[in-house]
Design an enzyme around this catalytic site. Structure first.
Site, PDB file in Angstrom:
ATOM      1  N   PHE A   1       0.876  -1.168   0.000  1.00 24.34           N
ATOM      2  CA  PHE A   1       0.000   0.000   0.000  1.00 24.34           C
ATOM      3  C   PHE A   1       0.912   1.216   0.000  1.00 24.34           C
ATOM      4  O   PHE A   1       1.841   1.289   0.816  1.00 24.34           O
ATOM      5  CB  PHE A   1      -0.911  -0.021   1.233  1.00 24.34           C
ATOM      6  CG  PHE A   1      -1.985   1.022   1.224  1.00 24.34           C
ATOM      7  CD1 PHE A   1      -2.851   1.141   0.147  1.00 24.34           C
ATOM      8  CD2 PHE A   1      -2.145   1.889   2.298  1.00 24.34           C
ATOM      9  CE1 PHE A   1      -3.851   2.104   0.126  1.00 24.34           C
ATOM     10  CE2 PHE A   1      -3.134   2.859   2.299  1.00 24.34           C
ATOM     11  CZ  PHE A   1      -3.998   2.965   1.208  1.00 24.34           C
TER      12      PHE A   1
ATOM     13  N   VAL B   1       1.230   4.289   1.026  1.00 26.29           N
ATOM     14  CA  VAL B   1       1.607   5.139   2.155  1.00 26.29           C
ATOM     15  C   VAL B   1       2.052   4.340   3.379  1.00 26.29           C
ATOM     16  O   VAL B   1       2.459   4.918   4.386  1.00 26.29           O
ATOM     17  CB  VAL B   1       0.455   6.093   2.555  1.00 26.29           C
ATOM     18  CG1 VAL B   1       0.149   7.060   1.429  1.00 26.29           C
ATOM     19  CG2 VAL B   1      -0.777   5.321   2.985  1.00 26.29           C
ATOM     20  N   SER B   2       1.997   3.034   3.314  1.00 24.33           N
ATOM     21  CA  SER B   2       2.394   2.198   4.448  1.00 24.33           C
ATOM     22  C   SER B   2       3.899   2.292   4.680  1.00 24.33           C
ATOM     23  O   SER B   2       4.694   1.923   3.809  1.00 24.33           O
ATOM     24  CB  SER B   2       2.018   0.742   4.175  1.00 24.33           C
ATOM     25  OG  SER B   2       2.761  -0.145   4.985  1.00 24.33           O
ATOM     26  N   PRO B   3       4.356   2.766   5.857  1.00 21.83           N
ATOM     27  CA  PRO B   3       5.802   2.826   6.106  1.00 21.83           C
ATOM     28  C   PRO B   3       6.516   1.484   5.956  1.00 21.83           C
ATOM     29  O   PRO B   3       7.584   1.432   5.325  1.00 21.83           O
ATOM     30  CB  PRO B   3       5.892   3.379   7.533  1.00 21.83           C
ATOM     31  CG  PRO B   3       4.665   4.221   7.668  1.00 21.83           C
ATOM     32  CD  PRO B   3       3.599   3.437   6.936  1.00 21.83           C
TER      33      PRO B   3
ATOM     34  N   ARG C   1       6.859   0.777   2.338  1.00 19.18           N
ATOM     35  CA  ARG C   1       7.778   1.721   1.696  1.00 19.18           C
ATOM     36  C   ARG C   1       9.233   1.352   1.950  1.00 19.18           C
ATOM     37  O   ARG C   1      10.111   1.647   1.124  1.00 19.18           O
ATOM     38  CB  ARG C   1       7.480   3.135   2.188  1.00 19.18           C
ATOM     39  CG  ARG C   1       6.224   3.723   1.566  1.00 19.18           C
ATOM     40  CD  ARG C   1       5.625   4.838   2.395  1.00 19.18           C
ATOM     41  NE  ARG C   1       6.617   5.799   2.852  1.00 19.18           N
ATOM     42  CZ  ARG C   1       6.401   6.634   3.869  1.00 19.18           C
ATOM     43  NH1 ARG C   1       5.250   6.604   4.524  1.00 19.18           N
ATOM     44  NH2 ARG C   1       7.342   7.485   4.217  1.00 19.18           N
TER      45      ARG C   1
END
Length: 222
Positions: A9, A11-13, A16
């Protein structure tokens, strides 16, 4: 053999952190976006790959793996063994693993366990407890930088890739990192990473999400 597939996803840290690795090494990985907020990680197909229905999740030709830190180390061992991001040197690898364990077991759950309440709406203000806890987690994290420019030595490793997305997200939510001198210097050094700007864009989106619910952001933590 077909390239592995990463379910993520944007924006998921944790997701990322794996994207940073893929860009840094130029790995051939298929990317498949899934939205946990729309139930896309709770389908029968996804749960068969990852019963914990978390992201990121890796499918390497039928070998399924969840947990971003495990994915980071696996991709290097499988596709770039011995790379400096996770060198095949026991003592260096142990120092990296030490930071990864601290991140998973202490920093991430404590830090985001506090500010996550602002995203969910279960908290409408930053309490003194929240401020004290988050400041301590950052100070504890900064101790890993006393002798090094990066978290596990003088060069970037997967430990840095794991920590950059959550810290960048907090910065774009209003955290003043300049109050943590070593962390701030490390953050500036991370600009050399190939995926840094893309990660900044994702962090800005998280900042916008938080401020839509909590306009002052994390400024009270400073």
């Amino acid at each position: 053999m077909p390239a592995p597939t990463l379910y993520y996803f944007p924006v998921s840290p944790p997701a990322r952190s794996v994207l940073l690795l893929i860009k840094e090494l130029g790995l051939n990985v298929n990317l498949k976006e899934v939205n946990p907020m729309e139930g896309e990680t709770r389908t029968e197909e996804f749960i068969r790959m990852n019963p914990e229905h978390t992201i990121p999740t890796l499918d390497d030709n039928g070998f399924y793996l969840g947990e971003s830190r495990a994915i980071l180390t696996y991709l290097i061992d499988a596709y770039r063994p011995g790379h400096t991001l996770y060198p095949n040197i026991p003592k260096e690898k142990a120092l990296i693993n030490r930071v990864l364990h601290h991140d998973l077991g202490s920093f991430y759950p404590k830090f985001f366990g506090q500010i996550g309440a602002l995203f969910s709406g279960s908290a409408t203000e930053i309490s003194e407890e929240m401020k004290t806890t988050t400041q301590k987690t950052l100070s504890d994290l900064e101790n890993y930088l006393i002798r090094n420019d990066y978290f596990a030595g003088e060069n970037p490793t997967v430990a840095d890739l794991s920590l950059l997305p959550p810290i960048a997200s907090a910065v774009h939510c209003g955290l003043d990192l300049s109050k943590y001198q070593r962390l701030n210097a490390w953050y500036e050094s991370c600009k050399q990473l190939k995926g840094f700007e893309d990660d900044q864009e994702a962090s800005r989106k998280i900042g916008e999400m938080l401020r839509s619910k909590f306009p002052s952001g994390l400024e009270a933590l400073n």
